[in-house]
Scaffold this active site. Structure first.
Site, PDB file in Angstrom:
ATOM      1  CG  MET A 189      -2.055  -1.018   1.139  1.00  0.00           C
ATOM      2  SD  MET A 189      -3.120  -1.026   2.597  1.00  0.00           S
ATOM      3  CE  MET A 189      -3.976   0.551   2.415  1.00  0.00           C
ATOM      4  CG  PHE A 190       0.271   4.040   1.712  1.00  0.00           C
ATOM      5  CD1 PHE A 190      -0.841   4.857   1.584  1.00  0.00           C
ATOM      6  CD2 PHE A 190       0.297   3.110   2.736  1.00  0.00           C
ATOM      7  CE1 PHE A 190      -1.910   4.764   2.463  1.00  0.00           C
ATOM      8  CE2 PHE A 190      -0.754   3.001   3.632  1.00  0.00           C
ATOM      9  CZ  PHE A 190      -1.870   3.831   3.497  1.00  0.00           C
ATOM     10  N   GLY A 196       2.155   3.569  -4.882  1.00  0.00           N
ATOM     11  CA  GLY A 196       1.894   4.242  -6.161  1.00  0.00           C
ATOM     12  C   GLY A 196       1.443   3.316  -7.278  1.00  0.00           C
ATOM     13  CE  LYS A 197      -0.977  -1.856  -5.011  1.00  0.00           C
ATOM     14  NZ  LYS A 197      -0.597  -1.130  -3.776  1.00  0.00           N
ATOM     15  CB  THR A 198      -4.000   3.220  -8.082  1.00  0.00           C
ATOM     16  OG1 THR A 198      -4.392   2.017  -7.417  1.00  0.00           O
ATOM     17  CG2 THR A 198      -5.181   3.753  -8.880  1.00  0.00           C
ATOM     18  CG  ASP A 254      -6.634  -0.122  -9.127  1.00  0.00           C
ATOM     19  OD1 ASP A 254      -5.487  -0.564  -8.879  1.00  0.00           O
ATOM     20  OD2 ASP A 254      -7.089   0.904  -8.581  1.00  0.00           O
ATOM     21  CD  GLU A 255      -7.294  -1.880  -4.607  1.00  0.00           C
ATOM     22  OE1 GLU A 255      -6.641  -2.834  -4.116  1.00  0.00           O
ATOM     23  OE2 GLU A 255      -7.250  -0.723  -4.152  1.00  0.00           O
ATOM     24  CB  ALA A 256      -5.115  -7.504  -9.828  1.00  0.00           C
ATOM     25  CD  GLN A 257      -5.368  -6.243  -3.928  1.00  0.00           C
ATOM     26  OE1 GLN A 257      -4.875  -5.952  -5.004  1.00  0.00           O
ATOM     27  NE2 GLN A 257      -5.927  -5.342  -3.136  1.00  0.00           N
TER      28      GLN A 257
END
Ligand code: ZN
Length: 189
Positions: A23-24, A26-28, A93-96
């Site tokens: 998290m945090f 910068g993936k998105t 996005d949020e593929a997990q």
């Protein structure tokens, strides 16, 4: 970050790119950056996210730095095939938070000539790989690992620190209950 020169881009086929990190990290933001560039190139872009992610907005993907793009919420992964038949580039996005059927869907999309870009959390708050991200990394042509900054020491951070005690794997919509930590400063609460 990946910048393709013409010789390195697969010809006459699609491919899969994965952006993975804590998290945090910068993936998105990176996903949005790539999708925006595709739109500038006049490519038809479709963006999907799982039903579980209602963070900030239901009809957009939004990065922590407030950038956003319109997206479609998916309950059933097979809907992605129907909804993206006219697109050149498919963002996820949020593929997990998708089940493992997302892998087969993305393989089909890539085989049909589409560029697939999937962003997701690669480990949970314990540091355990978050399925189906390990499998996603295996099937991708291109992988980008994003690192955040440890809030304790400033090192590159690969871990998501949960700040409250809970045995649940996911605390949806509770991003203020997490922060990025390096390996030295990460612990399981
Ligand atoms: Zn640290």
């Amino acid at each position: 970050m990946i910048e393709y020169n013409l010789k390195s881009v697969p010809q006459n086929t699609g491919w899969i790119e994965v952006i993975a990190g804590c998290m945090f990290s910068g993936k998105t933001e990176e996903l949005i950056r790539r999708l925006r560039r595709a739109q500038i190139a006049k490519l038809n872009v479709k963006i999907f996210k799982p039903e579980i992610d209602k963070r900030y907005s239901s009809e957009k993907i939004v990065s922590h730095s407030e950038q956003s793009l319109p997206s479609t919420i998916i309950n059933n992964t097979s809907d992605i095939l129907d909804l993206s038949h006219d697109s050149h580039v498919v963002g996820i996005d949020e593929a997990q938070f998708f089940d493992s059927s997302i892998l087969e869907i993305c393989i089909k999309l890539a085989a049909s000539g589409k560029r697939v870009i999937a962003a997701g959390l690669d480990m949970d708050y314990r540091g355990v790989p978050f399925e189906p991200m390990p499998q996603f990394l295996a099937i991708a042509e291109y992988i980008t690992k994003t690192l955040a900054i440890c809030v304790v020491c400033g090192n590159p951070a690969n871990m998501t620190q949960r700040k409250i005690a809970s045995g649940e794997r996911v605390l949806v919509g509770a991003s203020d209950s997490y922060e990025a930590r390096c390996r030295l400063h990460h612990y399981i609460p």
